[in-house]
Motif scaffolding. Structure first.
Motif, PDB file in Angstrom:
ATOM      1  N   LEU A  94       9.921 -49.371 -34.294  1.00 45.49           N
ATOM      2  CA  LEU A  94       9.175 -50.004 -33.197  1.00 45.49           C
ATOM      3  C   LEU A  94       9.722 -49.627 -31.821  1.00 45.49           C
ATOM      4  O   LEU A  94       8.959 -49.416 -30.874  1.00 45.49           O
ATOM      5  CB  LEU A  94       9.175 -51.539 -33.364  1.00 45.49           C
ATOM      6  N   ASP A  95      11.051 -49.547 -31.714  1.00 44.05           N
ATOM      7  CA  ASP A  95      11.657 -49.232 -30.412  1.00 44.05           C
ATOM      8  C   ASP A  95      11.898 -47.735 -30.215  1.00 44.05           C
ATOM      9  O   ASP A  95      12.422 -47.312 -29.187  1.00 44.05           O
ATOM     10  CB  ASP A  95      12.991 -49.971 -30.249  1.00 44.05           C
ATOM     11  N   THR A  96      11.566 -46.962 -31.252  1.00 41.46           N
ATOM     12  CA  THR A  96      11.892 -45.524 -31.181  1.00 41.46           C
ATOM     13  C   THR A  96      11.170 -44.794 -30.032  1.00 41.46           C
ATOM     14  O   THR A  96      11.812 -44.025 -29.309  1.00 41.46           O
ATOM     15  CB  THR A  96      11.617 -44.861 -32.545  1.00 41.46           C
ATOM     16  N   PRO A  97       9.874 -45.036 -29.823  1.00 43.30           N
ATOM     17  CA  PRO A  97       9.241 -44.335 -28.696  1.00 43.30           C
ATOM     18  C   PRO A  97       9.938 -44.617 -27.363  1.00 43.30           C
ATOM     19  O   PRO A  97      10.163 -43.691 -26.574  1.00 43.30           O
ATOM     20  CB  PRO A  97       7.806 -44.889 -28.706  1.00 43.30           C
ATOM     21  N   ARG A  98      10.317 -45.873 -27.140  1.00 48.32           N
ATOM     22  CA  ARG A  98      11.027 -46.196 -25.889  1.00 48.32           C
ATOM     23  C   ARG A  98      12.358 -45.443 -25.832  1.00 48.32           C
ATOM     24  O   ARG A  98      12.695 -44.832 -24.815  1.00 48.32           O
ATOM     25  CB  ARG A  98      11.276 -47.707 -25.797  1.00 48.32           C
ATOM     26  N   ARG A  99      13.100 -45.445 -26.947  1.00 50.08           N
ATOM     27  CA  ARG A  99      14.401 -44.777 -26.959  1.00 50.08           C
ATOM     28  C   ARG A  99      14.255 -43.272 -26.732  1.00 50.08           C
ATOM     29  O   ARG A  99      15.045 -42.661 -26.020  1.00 50.08           O
ATOM     30  CB  ARG A  99      15.111 -45.002 -28.295  1.00 50.08           C
ATOM     31  N   VAL A 100      13.238 -42.689 -27.351  1.00 48.43           N
ATOM     32  CA  VAL A 100      13.061 -41.234 -27.216  1.00 48.43           C
ATOM     33  C   VAL A 100      12.742 -40.878 -25.759  1.00 48.43           C
ATOM     34  O   VAL A 100      13.300 -39.930 -25.203  1.00 48.43           O
ATOM     35  CB  VAL A 100      11.949 -40.716 -28.163  1.00 48.43           C
ATOM     36  N   VAL A 101      11.867 -41.680 -25.143  1.00 50.22           N
ATOM     37  CA  VAL A 101      11.518 -41.383 -23.738  1.00 50.22           C
ATOM     38  C   VAL A 101      12.741 -41.581 -22.846  1.00 50.22           C
ATOM     39  O   VAL A 101      12.997 -40.776 -21.929  1.00 50.22           O
ATOM     40  CB  VAL A 101      10.317 -42.241 -23.281  1.00 50.22           C
ATOM     41  N   GLU A 102      13.545 -42.596 -23.135  1.00 50.06           N
ATOM     42  CA  GLU A 102      14.780 -42.786 -22.350  1.00 50.06           C
ATOM     43  C   GLU A 102      15.746 -41.621 -22.558  1.00 50.06           C
ATOM     44  O   GLU A 102      16.401 -41.166 -21.626  1.00 50.06           O
ATOM     45  CB  GLU A 102      15.463 -44.105 -22.732  1.00 50.06           C
ATOM     46  N   ALA A 103      15.820 -41.143 -23.796  1.00 53.47           N
ATOM     47  CA  ALA A 103      16.685 -39.982 -24.071  1.00 53.47           C
ATOM     48  C   ALA A 103      16.177 -38.759 -23.308  1.00 53.47           C
ATOM     49  O   ALA A 103      16.963 -37.992 -22.738  1.00 53.47           O
ATOM     50  CB  ALA A 103      16.731 -39.697 -25.572  1.00 53.47           C
ATOM     51  N   PHE A 104      14.855 -38.587 -23.262  1.00 57.48           N
ATOM     52  CA  PHE A 104      14.275 -37.479 -22.500  1.00 57.48           C
ATOM     53  C   PHE A 104      14.626 -37.618 -21.012  1.00 57.48           C
ATOM     54  O   PHE A 104      14.959 -36.638 -20.351  1.00 57.48           O
ATOM     55  CB  PHE A 104      12.746 -37.451 -22.670  1.00 57.48           C
ATOM     56  N   ASP A 105      14.528 -38.852 -20.497  1.00 59.84           N
ATOM     57  CA  ASP A 105      14.882 -39.065 -19.084  1.00 59.84           C
ATOM     58  C   ASP A 105      16.298 -38.569 -18.809  1.00 59.84           C
ATOM     59  O   ASP A 105      16.574 -37.980 -17.755  1.00 59.84           O
ATOM     60  CB  ASP A 105      14.793 -40.551 -18.718  1.00 59.84           C
ATOM     61  N   GLU A 106      17.181 -38.812 -19.774  1.00 60.13           N
ATOM     62  CA  GLU A 106      18.579 -38.409 -19.600  1.00 60.13           C
ATOM     63  C   GLU A 106      18.730 -36.888 -19.750  1.00 60.13           C
ATOM     64  O   GLU A 106      19.325 -36.224 -18.904  1.00 60.13           O
ATOM     65  CB  GLU A 106      19.394 -39.136 -20.685  1.00 60.13           C
ATOM     66  N   LEU A 107      18.145 -36.352 -20.812  1.00 61.77           N
ATOM     67  CA  LEU A 107      18.325 -34.923 -21.090  1.00 61.77           C
ATOM     68  C   LEU A 107      17.671 -34.037 -20.039  1.00 61.77           C
ATOM     69  O   LEU A 107      18.111 -32.917 -19.810  1.00 61.77           O
ATOM     70  CB  LEU A 107      17.739 -34.572 -22.466  1.00 61.77           C
ATOM     71  N   TYR A 108      16.619 -34.560 -19.399  1.00 56.50           N
ATOM     72  CA  TYR A 108      15.866 -33.740 -18.437  1.00 56.50           C
ATOM     73  C   TYR A 108      16.015 -34.236 -17.003  1.00 56.50           C
ATOM     74  O   TYR A 108      15.183 -33.953 -16.153  1.00 56.50           O
ATOM     75  CB  TYR A 108      14.390 -33.678 -18.854  1.00 56.50           C
ATOM     76  N   GLN A 109      17.108 -34.952 -16.724  1.00 56.51           N
ATOM     77  CA  GLN A 109      17.285 -35.501 -15.376  1.00 56.51           C
ATOM     78  C   GLN A 109      17.467 -34.406 -14.318  1.00 56.51           C
ATOM     79  O   GLN A 109      17.303 -34.651 -13.130  1.00 56.51           O
ATOM     80  CB  GLN A 109      18.451 -36.486 -15.336  1.00 56.51           C
ATOM     81  N   GLY A 110      17.783 -33.202 -14.768  1.00 60.60           N
ATOM     82  CA  GLY A 110      17.997 -32.112 -13.820  1.00 60.60           C
ATOM     83  C   GLY A 110      16.773 -31.788 -12.973  1.00 60.60           C
ATOM     84  O   GLY A 110      16.896 -31.232 -11.883  1.00 60.60           O
ATOM     85  N   TYR A 111      15.567 -32.146 -13.479  1.00 62.62           N
ATOM     86  CA  TYR A 111      14.359 -31.887 -12.690  1.00 62.62           C
ATOM     87  C   TYR A 111      14.315 -32.728 -11.411  1.00 62.62           C
ATOM     88  O   TYR A 111      13.571 -32.423 -10.494  1.00 62.62           O
ATOM     89  CB  TYR A 111      13.106 -32.200 -13.523  1.00 62.62           C
ATOM     90  N   HIS A 112      15.124 -33.795 -11.378  1.00 61.20           N
ATOM     91  CA  HIS A 112      15.097 -34.697 -10.221  1.00 61.20           C
ATOM     92  C   HIS A 112      16.345 -34.562  -9.362  1.00 61.20           C
ATOM     93  O   HIS A 112      16.625 -35.405  -8.536  1.00 61.20           O
ATOM     94  CB  HIS A 112      14.943 -36.150 -10.701  1.00 61.20           C
ATOM     95  N   GLN A 113      17.132 -33.526  -9.625  1.00 65.79           N
ATOM     96  CA  GLN A 113      18.366 -33.346  -8.867  1.00 65.79           C
ATOM     97  C   GLN A 113      18.311 -32.021  -8.117  1.00 65.79           C
ATOM     98  O   GLN A 113      17.706 -31.059  -8.590  1.00 65.79           O
ATOM     99  CB  GLN A 113      19.573 -33.359  -9.827  1.00 65.79           C
ATOM    100  N   CYS A 114      18.948 -32.018  -6.976  1.00 69.34           N
ATOM    101  CA  CYS A 114      18.808 -30.868  -6.077  1.00 69.34           C
ATOM    102  C   CYS A 114      20.113 -30.071  -5.994  1.00 69.34           C
ATOM    103  O   CYS A 114      21.120 -30.575  -5.497  1.00 69.34           O
ATOM    104  CB  CYS A 114      18.410 -31.369  -4.693  1.00 69.34           C
ATOM    105  N   PRO A 115      20.107 -28.817  -6.457  1.00 72.95           N
ATOM    106  CA  PRO A 115      21.318 -27.991  -6.408  1.00 72.95           C
ATOM    107  C   PRO A 115      21.883 -27.839  -5.003  1.00 72.95           C
ATOM    108  O   PRO A 115      23.106 -27.855  -4.811  1.00 72.95           O
ATOM    109  CB  PRO A 115      20.843 -26.639  -6.943  1.00 72.95           C
ATOM    110  N   ALA A 116      20.995 -27.709  -4.009  1.00 71.09           N
ATOM    111  CA  ALA A 116      21.473 -27.491  -2.633  1.00 71.09           C
ATOM    112  C   ALA A 116      22.276 -28.696  -2.142  1.00 71.09           C
ATOM    113  O   ALA A 116      23.246 -28.541  -1.392  1.00 71.09           O
ATOM    114  CB  ALA A 116      20.293 -27.208  -1.709  1.00 71.09           C
ATOM    115  N   GLU A 117      21.907 -29.886  -2.575  1.00 74.58           N
ATOM    116  CA  GLU A 117      22.647 -31.083  -2.155  1.00 74.58           C
ATOM    117  C   GLU A 117      24.050 -31.101  -2.756  1.00 74.58           C
ATOM    118  O   GLU A 117      25.012 -31.496  -2.111  1.00 74.58           O
ATOM    119  CB  GLU A 117      21.896 -32.340  -2.615  1.00 74.58           C
ATOM    120  N   VAL A 118      24.151 -30.667  -4.019  1.00 69.43           N
ATOM    121  CA  VAL A 118      25.449 -30.685  -4.695  1.00 69.43           C
ATOM    122  C   VAL A 118      26.442 -29.735  -4.023  1.00 69.43           C
ATOM    123  O   VAL A 118      27.630 -30.031  -3.912  1.00 69.43           O
ATOM    124  CB  VAL A 118      25.271 -30.319  -6.191  1.00 69.43           C
ATOM    125  N   LEU A 119      25.933 -28.582  -3.564  1.00 66.68           N
ATOM    126  CA  LEU A 119      26.836 -27.583  -2.969  1.00 66.68           C
ATOM    127  C   LEU A 119      26.935 -27.731  -1.451  1.00 66.68           C
ATOM    128  O   LEU A 119      27.475 -26.869  -0.770  1.00 66.68           O
ATOM    129  CB  LEU A 119      26.360 -26.165  -3.329  1.00 66.68           C
TER     130      LEU A 119
END
Ligand SMILES: Nc1nc2c(ncn2[C@@H]2O[C@H](COP(=O)(O)OP(=O)(O)OP(=O)(O)O)[C@@H](O)[C@H]2O)c(=O)[nH]1
Ligand SMILES: [Zn+2]
Length: 230
Positions: A68-93
């Motif tokens: 029952l909770d698996t879809p929520r967990r999978v989407v949360e895992a995706f948010d974590e694994l793909y967080q790089g789309y929301h981060q800016c390399p230029a800001e880090v450097l």
């Protein structure tokens, strides 16, 4: 400059309810239209519904208690694994330090562990990145090279693209005398499915500036990475 280096993708979750999808479009067409029009990405509820579809596809019952909770967990895992789309390399450097006492050799950070996701199968590949750059007057915090690696690793990738993007970001943002990036990784799409070869390693490298032009510097980088000149 590669758009991926400079900007964060306009990819915020939509507040739209799933019902807002036009009734005449099937999900695949809807997704394609959204990407074409650069519209906000689908709502979280739509992503969770897609996971339910996959569960049914593999022969499972998405309504049984354990799932029952698996879809929520999978989407949360995706948010974590793909967080790089929301981060800016230029800001880090962005933050650099000028007090280097005239340091003029390359700086190497070896053995940066990462996990990324292969864009062909959406399965993990993981390993180590070794990154060197030769600063011009200003140096960047060492941790930032690891943060930069994670920003690109937490996206769908090929190993070649990951390698090239890390090198290009350092090159274009820090404008050093040269950059060297070597990545070694194991791809689970090759080890746990398909050809099923456990332990096969893939090496990719990218050299710019003095590392590309000077074979001796390239060789020194490689021997330091292999640990033969410690
Ligand atoms: N060049 C490159 N190839 C990759 C990477 N990750 C996975 N691959 C390969 O992408 C290829 C996709 O090949 P396809 O024939 O389209 O897909 P497939 O039928 O699933 O291939 P198999 O893995 O051989 O079963 C495979 O050979 C994978 O090993 C990567 O980072 N770089
Ligand atoms: Zn793959």
């Amino acid at each position: 400059m590669d758009a991926a280096i400079k900007s964060i993708r306009p990819n915020k979750p939509s507040d739209r309810q799933p019902e807002s999808r036009p009734a005449e479009l099937d999900p695949a067409e809807f997704l394609e239209a959204a990407v074409r029009a650069d519209q906000p990405r689908p709502a979280r509820a739509e992503a969770e519904a897609a996971v339910k579809t996959l569960l049914a596809y593999i022969g499972e019952n998405p309504r049984r208690e354990g799932l029952l909770d698996t879809p929520r967990r999978v989407v949360e895992a995706f948010d974590e694994l793909y967080q790089g789309y929301h981060q800016c390399p230029a800001e880090v450097l962005d933050r650099t330090f000028g007090e280097t006492a005239g340091y003029d050799d390359f700086v190497l950070v070896r053995d940066i562990e990462f996990t990324s996701q292969c864009e062909h199968h959406m399965m993990p590949f993981y390993g180590k990145a070794h990154i060197a750059y030769t600063p011009v007057e200003r140096v960047v915090g060492l941790s930032k090279l690891a943060r930069l690696t994670d920003i690109f690793a937490r996206r769908l990738q090929t190993q070649e693209h990951l390698t090239a993007q890390i090198a290009a970001a350092i090159d274009e943002i820090l404008k050093p005398r040269g950059v060297a990036v070597l990545i070694e990784a194991e791809h689970t799409c090759m080890s746990v499915r398909g050809v099923a070869k456990h332990g096969a390693s893939t090496f990719t490298s990218r050299f710019t500036g003095m590392f590309r032009d000077n074979p001796a510097e390239q060789a020194r980088f490689l021997s330091l990475v292999r640990g033969t000149t410690r």
